[in-house]
Design an enzyme around this catalytic site. Structure first.
Site, PDB file in Angstrom:
ATOM      1  CE  LYS A 106      -5.669  89.364  21.478  1.00  0.00           C
ATOM      2  NZ  LYS A 106      -4.675  88.393  20.957  1.00  0.00           N
TER       3      LYS A 106
HETATM    4  C1  LIG Z   1      -3.309  88.319  21.267  1.00  0.00           C
HETATM    5  C2  LIG Z   1      -2.538  87.075  21.077  1.00  0.00           C
HETATM    6  C3  LIG Z   1      -1.224  86.913  21.585  1.00  0.00           C
HETATM    7  C4  LIG Z   1      -0.487  88.029  22.290  1.00  0.00           C
HETATM    8  O1  LIG Z   1      -0.998  88.299  23.563  1.00  0.00           O
HETATM    9  P1  LIG Z   1      -0.678  89.696  24.265  1.00  0.00           P
HETATM   10  O2  LIG Z   1      -1.459  89.683  25.516  1.00  0.00           O
HETATM   11  O3  LIG Z   1      -1.160  90.752  23.301  1.00  0.00           O
HETATM   12  O4  LIG Z   1       0.793  89.767  24.472  1.00  0.00           O
HETATM   13  C5  LIG Z   1      -0.585  85.700  21.406  1.00  0.00           C
HETATM   14  N1  LIG Z   1      -1.173  84.687  20.723  1.00  0.00           N
HETATM   15  C6  LIG Z   1      -2.426  84.802  20.222  1.00  0.00           C
HETATM   16  C7  LIG Z   1      -3.000  83.659  19.478  1.00  0.00           C
HETATM   17  C8  LIG Z   1      -3.173  85.992  20.379  1.00  0.00           C
HETATM   18  O5  LIG Z   1      -4.401  86.090  19.856  1.00  0.00           O
END
Ligand SMILES: *Cc1c(COP(=O)(O)O)cnc(C)c1O
Length: 432
Positions: A106
């Site tokens: 993120k």
């Molecule tokens: C947010 C997140 C996901 C999922 O991603 P999306 O875009 O919400 O599908 C997967 N792995 C980690 C470590 C995350 O922080």
């Protein structure tokens, strides 16, 4: 490029407006009016461009009111860390998206969003406040992304006692323009307070308010960048010319949606596999053609514990029917036990330690590889395993050391304001 609502009930707006409003007035998520095709010409280059430079080419068509040079500076300021593609074993490659400040993918979207918002605001000499409700990971990525960014104050509302100690330390120790608000209540209370604030005239007139949750196009569009870079590295760095299948560990489906846009732009990808934990809303839809959101179930891969994935609306608008979606996307879900088994198996076979989210991706790659051993797979590795010490200990009886950045956050002084979950209380605090 203009952006329209998935409900198509509002006029098209610029990227800038979609960025600062978050959600369209009709309540729908913003989507690009069309997907620009660039084609695989970037793959012909025999030099290795930096990730940010390749990425910029693919983001630029969506953002036409920023000069190329300025956009270049924005991506270079946002992405100061590497995104390596490594060979895990045989035809399975991992794209390590977790080398940013909070050690999860993120960071890539959040840092870009912070830089581009600050760019627009500096031209308008305007100050804004960003409100975020978080159940853990989003809050720390946004806090680090926006820390010390001029003209922006960030308020992070999190449920007291509802997040891990490490997550809390990551978002409450920064200070400066980052304000951590500890709410005596649940994540749903935090989300309610943010929504009510955005609709409150008095708060809106005191300061321009917006939100930085994952439905914002400012976090979605930049994620296209690493799909371009990964396929380029697969070809030039590893001399693999077969189109890869890309496996995306999925929750809210933002990462997957960016990948789907990337493929339409001309990036050579065979198809996608959406790998989920027990929250298997998308795999069920792909089988049945029915979208049935439900309450989320807690699992070891908690950043994917999403029972009503908001980006599904974007995928539906993009494909138009379950049949079209099936031609591009496959899905599969894995239990907590299977997650532990995959962490064990990969560690035994390769020495590599997968975090629980990436482990679900690798398990999916292994499953689909059986029918075609020559097919290359790129698995999106979304978090550093050090963020999940309890799960790793359970899987392989190993205590992994904290990376230095986490160690530092753990030792710093927590700074937060504790409030009850009533709106009046929060509003008074915000306005004082
Ligand atoms: C947010 C997140 C996901 C999922 O991603 P999306 O875009 O919400 O599908 C997967 N792995 C980690 C470590 C995350 O922080």
């Amino acid at each position: 490029m203009k952006f329209i609502s998935v409900h198509r009930a509002n006029p098209a707006v610029s990227f800038r407006e979609a960025l600062f409003t978050g959600l369209a007035p009709d309540g729908g998520l913003y989507i690009p009016e069309s997907i620009p095709v660039i084609g695989p010409k970037f793959l012909k280059k025999d030099t290795h461009d930096a990730f940010a430079d390749i990425g910029k080419e693919f983001i630029a068509p969506y953002i036409d009111d920023i000069p190329q040079g300025d956009l270049g500076s924005i991506v270079h300021r946002a992405w100061t860390f590497p995104i390596p593609l490594i060979r895990l074993e045989g035809n399975i490659f991992l794209l390590e998206l977790f080398h940013g400040p909070t050690l999860a993918f993120k960071d890539i979207g959040a840092r870009f969003m912070a830089e581009i918002m600050s760019y627009y605001l500096s031209r308008e000499s305007r100050r804004i406040a960003i409100l975020v409700a978080t159940s853990g990971d989003t809050g720390s990525a946004v806090a680090h992304g926006f820390h010390n960014v001029p003209l922006i104050d960030v308020y992070i509302l999190y449920p007291s006692g509802g997040i891990s100690q490490m997550q809390e330390q990551q978002m409450t120790t920064l200070g400066g323009n980052i304000h951590a608000i500890e709410i005596s209540g649940t994540f749903d209370d935090c989300q309610r307070l943010v929504k009510q604030s955005l609709a409150d005239k008095e708060m809106q007139s005191a300061r321009t308010l917006t939100t930085a949750n994952s439905i914002n196009v400012g976090r979605l569009i930049p994620q296209i960048a690493y799909y371009a870079q990964a396929t380029s590295t697969l070809r030039h760095g590893f001399s693999v010319s077969t189109k890869p299948v890309v496996v995306v560990p999925s929750g809210n489906l933002g990462n997957l949606t960016a990948g789907v846009y990337a493929k339409r732009m001309g990036i050579p990808i065979e198809r996608f596999i959406a790998a989920t934990n027990a929250n298997d809303i998308l795999p069920v839809y792909l089988k049945s053609g029915k979208f049935t959101p439900r309450s989320s179930i807690r699992t070891f891969s908690n950043a994917m514990d999403v029972g009503n994935p908001s980006n599904f609306a974007r995928l539906e608008a993009f494909y138009g029917s379950p049949e079209m979606m099936r031609s591009d996307l496959w899905g599969m879900s894995f239990s907590d036990d299977e997650t532990l088994l995959e962490i064990q198996r990969t560690y035994k076979q390769t020495g590599y330690i997968l975090d629980p989210h990436s482990a679900i991706g690798v398990a999916a790659a292994r499953h689909f590889m059986q029918s075609d051993p020559h097919q290359p797979f790129i698995v999106m590795a979304t978090a550093n395993p050090a963020k999940f010490p309890e799960v790793i200990r359970k899987a392989i009886s190993l205590d992994i050391p904290f990376p230095a950045s986490l160690e530092k956050a753990l030792q710093m002084q927590k700074q937060s304001v504790r409030l009850s979950s009533t709106f009046e209380n929060w509003k008074r605090h915000f306005l004082q």
